[in-house]
Design a protein around this motif. Structure first.
Motif, PDB file in Angstrom:
ATOM      1  N   HIS A  53       0.823  -1.222   0.000  1.00 22.24           N
ATOM      2  CA  HIS A  53       0.000   0.000   0.000  1.00 22.24           C
ATOM      3  C   HIS A  53       0.850   1.263   0.000  1.00 22.24           C
ATOM      4  O   HIS A  53       0.374   2.321  -0.387  1.00 22.24           O
ATOM      5  CB  HIS A  53      -0.928   0.011   1.215  1.00 22.24           C
ATOM      6  CG  HIS A  53      -2.097  -0.914   1.076  1.00 22.24           C
ATOM      7  ND1 HIS A  53      -3.013  -1.115   2.084  1.00 22.24           N
ATOM      8  CD2 HIS A  53      -2.491  -1.699   0.048  1.00 22.24           C
ATOM      9  CE1 HIS A  53      -3.940  -1.978   1.680  1.00 22.24           C
ATOM     10  NE2 HIS A  53      -3.629  -2.360   0.463  1.00 22.24           N
ATOM     11  N   ALA A  54       2.077   1.150   0.423  1.00 19.68           N
ATOM     12  CA  ALA A  54       2.956   2.327   0.471  1.00 19.68           C
ATOM     13  C   ALA A  54       3.893   2.373  -0.737  1.00 19.68           C
ATOM     14  O   ALA A  54       4.865   3.123  -0.744  1.00 19.68           O
ATOM     15  CB  ALA A  54       3.769   2.313   1.762  1.00 19.68           C
ATOM     16  N   TYR A  55       3.576   1.596  -1.759  1.00 22.55           N
ATOM     17  CA  TYR A  55       4.482   1.487  -2.922  1.00 22.55           C
ATOM     18  C   TYR A  55       4.698   2.825  -3.621  1.00 22.55           C
ATOM     19  O   TYR A  55       5.815   3.201  -3.928  1.00 22.55           O
ATOM     20  CB  TYR A  55       3.918   0.477  -3.914  1.00 22.55           C
ATOM     21  CG  TYR A  55       4.752   0.298  -5.165  1.00 22.55           C
ATOM     22  CD1 TYR A  55       6.075  -0.110  -5.085  1.00 22.55           C
ATOM     23  CD2 TYR A  55       4.201   0.532  -6.434  1.00 22.55           C
ATOM     24  CE1 TYR A  55       6.835  -0.295  -6.220  1.00 22.55           C
ATOM     25  CE2 TYR A  55       4.959   0.348  -7.586  1.00 22.55           C
ATOM     26  CZ  TYR A  55       6.274  -0.062  -7.475  1.00 22.55           C
ATOM     27  OH  TYR A  55       7.023  -0.247  -8.606  1.00 22.55           O
ATOM     28  N   ARG A  56       3.602   3.562  -3.857  1.00 20.13           N
ATOM     29  CA  ARG A  56       3.722   4.815  -4.613  1.00 20.13           C
ATOM     30  C   ARG A  56       4.302   5.940  -3.765  1.00 20.13           C
ATOM     31  O   ARG A  56       5.314   6.508  -4.103  1.00 20.13           O
ATOM     32  CB  ARG A  56       2.367   5.230  -5.179  1.00 20.13           C
ATOM     33  CG  ARG A  56       1.894   4.329  -6.319  1.00 20.13           C
ATOM     34  CD  ARG A  56       0.483   4.673  -6.738  1.00 20.13           C
ATOM     35  NE  ARG A  56       0.070   3.926  -7.916  1.00 20.13           N
ATOM     36  CZ  ARG A  56       0.318   4.331  -9.167  1.00 20.13           C
ATOM     37  NH1 ARG A  56       0.960   5.451  -9.382  1.00 20.13           N
ATOM     38  NH2 ARG A  56      -0.086   3.604 -10.188  1.00 20.13           N
ATOM     39  N   ARG A  57       3.581   6.228  -2.683  1.00 23.48           N
ATOM     40  CA  ARG A  57       4.053   7.313  -1.832  1.00 23.48           C
ATOM     41  C   ARG A  57       3.311   7.295  -0.507  1.00 23.48           C
ATOM     42  O   ARG A  57       2.372   6.539  -0.319  1.00 23.48           O
ATOM     43  CB  ARG A  57       3.857   8.671  -2.525  1.00 23.48           C
ATOM     44  CG  ARG A  57       2.404   8.949  -2.864  1.00 23.48           C
ATOM     45  CD  ARG A  57       2.286  10.039  -3.926  1.00 23.48           C
ATOM     46  NE  ARG A  57       0.889  10.298  -4.215  1.00 23.48           N
ATOM     47  CZ  ARG A  57       0.148  11.152  -3.515  1.00 23.48           C
ATOM     48  NH1 ARG A  57       0.685  11.816  -2.509  1.00 23.48           N
ATOM     49  NH2 ARG A  57      -1.116  11.341  -3.832  1.00 23.48           N
ATOM     50  N   ARG A  58       3.756   8.145   0.376  1.00 18.74           N
ATOM     51  CA  ARG A  58       3.117   8.269   1.681  1.00 18.74           C
ATOM     52  C   ARG A  58       1.784   8.989   1.531  1.00 18.74           C
ATOM     53  O   ARG A  58       1.700  10.028   0.871  1.00 18.74           O
ATOM     54  CB  ARG A  58       4.047   9.081   2.591  1.00 18.74           C
ATOM     55  CG  ARG A  58       3.568   9.252   4.002  1.00 18.74           C
ATOM     56  CD  ARG A  58       4.455  10.289   4.701  1.00 18.74           C
ATOM     57  NE  ARG A  58       4.040  10.467   6.076  1.00 18.74           N
ATOM     58  CZ  ARG A  58       4.787  10.110   7.109  1.00 18.74           C
ATOM     59  NH1 ARG A  58       5.975   9.577   6.923  1.00 18.74           N
ATOM     60  NH2 ARG A  58       4.346  10.324   8.332  1.00 18.74           N
ATOM     61  N   THR A  59       0.737   8.442   2.110  1.00 15.22           N
ATOM     62  CA  THR A  59      -0.589   9.061   2.100  1.00 15.22           C
ATOM     63  C   THR A  59      -1.141   9.022   3.525  1.00 15.22           C
ATOM     64  O   THR A  59      -0.524   8.448   4.424  1.00 15.22           O
ATOM     65  CB  THR A  59      -1.554   8.317   1.165  1.00 15.22           C
ATOM     66  OG1 THR A  59      -1.799   7.023   1.702  1.00 15.22           O
ATOM     67  CG2 THR A  59      -1.017   8.201  -0.250  1.00 15.22           C
ATOM     68  N   ALA A  60      -2.317   9.597   3.704  1.00 17.25           N
ATOM     69  CA  ALA A  60      -2.921   9.603   5.039  1.00 17.25           C
ATOM     70  C   ALA A  60      -3.152   8.175   5.523  1.00 17.25           C
ATOM     71  O   ALA A  60      -2.917   7.852   6.685  1.00 17.25           O
ATOM     72  CB  ALA A  60      -4.237  10.369   5.011  1.00 17.25           C
TER      73      ALA A  60
END
Length: 198
Positions: A53-60
């Motif tokens: 889930h954190a593959y692309r980038r940091r999100t909320a």
DNA sequence: TACGGGATCTGT
DNA sequence: CAGATCCCGTAA
């Protein structure tokens, strides 16, 4: 048994995931009731892994995965089920272990089951969260005694069983993903009836 | 702000 | 093998 602390989890998730097999997840309900189950199936998610889930980038949503080890990461899947992860590795390294199945010591009151289905009550990440009353309110919480959830090391009996190879672990590919489907980061205890799929 | 897909599970 | 059902990431 001995509680698992954050430093033990501060390792790459593909290392921690098999080590968590045979350990115990403890859930303390608001009522004070305690539910316990042995972890029998895990999956690792790590940086560079397209299924993470954190593959692309940091999100909320995934922020807690980027933080220090020892925290919970709970998410909602298909608008229906919750899934529980243990955040692993160093602060800044986004990785986690999905807890996929438990062998429950006792069956919660609110679960209807036949003796035959007993072992299947927490067989799968969604069922596991339903059985332990885990939802989004339990994300980003530290695993520690006194908290709603904590982890305990293998009992001497279980540890010995692994060493004598009367308990064996199987490593295979992860379930239900489209990206990174060939990465063999799923582990389960061989022959265990509580494993979600063989 | 709108849109569509998802680390699941059950029943047909 | 389709459906339930909602949050969130991505694009606009």
């Amino acid at each position: 048994m001995q509680p698992i602390d954050a430093s033990w989890l501060e390792r790459p998730s593909p290392i921690v995931a098999p080590d968590l097999l045979g350990c115990t997840l403890v859930r303390q309900l608001p009522t004070g009731q305690t539910l316990r189950g042995m972890i029998v199936e895990t999956e690792a998610y790590a940086p560079g892994d397209p299924a993470c889930h954190a593959y692309r980038r940091r999100t909320a949503r995934n922020a807690v995965m980027f933080g220090p080890s020892g925290f919970s990461y709970v998410y909602l899947i298909y608008g229906v089920y919750h899934c529980l992860n243990v955040v692993t590795d160093l602060d800044g390294v986004a990785s986690a272990v999905l807890i996929r199945a438990l062998q429950l010591e006792t069956i919660p009151d609110w679960i209807e089951t036949t003796p035959k289905q007993r072992d299947r009550v927490a067989a799968g990440p969604g069922k596991l969260c339903r059985a332990l009353d885990i939802d989004l309110s339990l994300t980003a919480i530290p695993f520690a005694p006194g908290q709603p959830m904590w982890l305990e090391h293998r009992s001497p009996d279980v540890q010995e069983a692994f060493e004598q190879q009367s308990l064996a672990m199987v490593q295979t590919t992860r379930i239900g993903i489209t990206q990174g489907a060939d990465i063999p980061w799923r582990w389960y205890i061989e022959g265990c009836r509580a494993v979600s799929k063989v």
